[in-house]
Design an enzyme around this catalytic site. Sequence first.
Site, PDB file in Angstrom:
ATOM      1  N   CYS A 130       0.836  -1.201   0.000  1.00 47.28           N
ATOM      2  CA  CYS A 130       0.000   0.000   0.000  1.00 47.28           C
ATOM      3  C   CYS A 130       0.867   1.245   0.000  1.00 47.28           C
ATOM      4  CB  CYS A 130      -0.900   0.045   1.235  1.00 47.28           C
ATOM      5  SG  CYS A 130      -1.960  -1.396   1.438  1.00 47.28           S
TER       6      CYS A 130
ATOM      7  N   ARG B 293      -5.067   6.863   0.273  1.00 47.69           N
ATOM      8  CA  ARG B 293      -4.134   5.755   0.076  1.00 47.69           C
ATOM      9  C   ARG B 293      -4.539   4.896  -1.108  1.00 47.69           C
ATOM     10  NH1 ARG B 293      -5.657   1.866   4.047  1.00 47.69           N
ATOM     11  NH2 ARG B 293      -3.681   0.758   3.708  1.00 47.69           N
TER      12      ARG B 293
END
Length: 331
Positions: free
Chosen positions: A2, A16
């Site tokens: 991520c 994100r």
Amino acid sequence: MCTAVSFKTRDHYFGRNLDLEYSYDESVTVTPRNYPFVFRHVAEIPSHYAMIGAAYIQDNYPLYYEATNEKGLSAAGLHFTVLTKYNEPCDGKDNIASFELIPWLLCQCESVSQVSELLKNINITGDSFSDALPPSPLHWIVSDKNQSLVIECVESGMKIYDNPIGVLTNRPEFYFHRENLSNYINLSPYEPMNRFSLNVDIKPYSRGMGALGLPGDLSSASRFIRAAFIKMNSLCGNTEEESVSQFFHILGGVEQQRGCVRLGDGDYEITVYSSCCNTDKGIYYFRTYNGSSIRAVDMNAENLDSSEIKSYPMIDEPDFAFLNKSEAQSV
């Protein structure tokens, strides 16, 4: 893996990429002020700041991947693999399970400085949410409009780092990513000068050569450098449309395409979704791997004094808009 980013134009934005080989059917989830947050080892918080983010809801409990509260404080958990070392509960500490950390902080705090005070007495435990949901190895980025910090639980204890870059990816530990920036100190958005030799006439043959050496692979270390470079050299107008669009372009610079990160047994990572929350306005924008249109949920359009969580599915279907229409399209 991520990538998370904190970004400021006129307003502050936090979001994100969630990079995984699967989805838990996460949803955009609003937790209002009077939803009772029950914790494993500390007292219930019956009333608190409202929050919005992406969560997997299990047994009417929002397991937040990332969230922003109504005061503009945001937090996200990112995969940290084998480096993570959670603790057993202990006396004299606020024992908070890893899956509880985001709501526990956002329930009570308005700023990173308040988070820092709470963290002085915290002990992050490895309690499972259920037998089917063991604790995920995570580290966290917490941001407001002025600053960010990183929380990591490792063998030597809990580490808290100031994060002036406002970016986080995955392992190694944050101090490595911070020091690794020095290896790219010569990167620039400007046309490079000839420093090779004064005795040789060398000129750039292409635009963009100031960033020659910017890593292009999908490792966490390379994504950190690339996201930091794009974000910190990003030019953006102050309108909401310009800011949100630019934020998704920053995340787009580190997204993962299907087939490029193969894990064996036919599995591969993709960017399941990308998010961008205007933390000043409480508007959560998202797009998914298949649904590239930007969609939004406004926290303030909900009844924030309610006691019931409200969720909206992350639509993962293409939304094409033809500018003309052929006979084949109508069949």
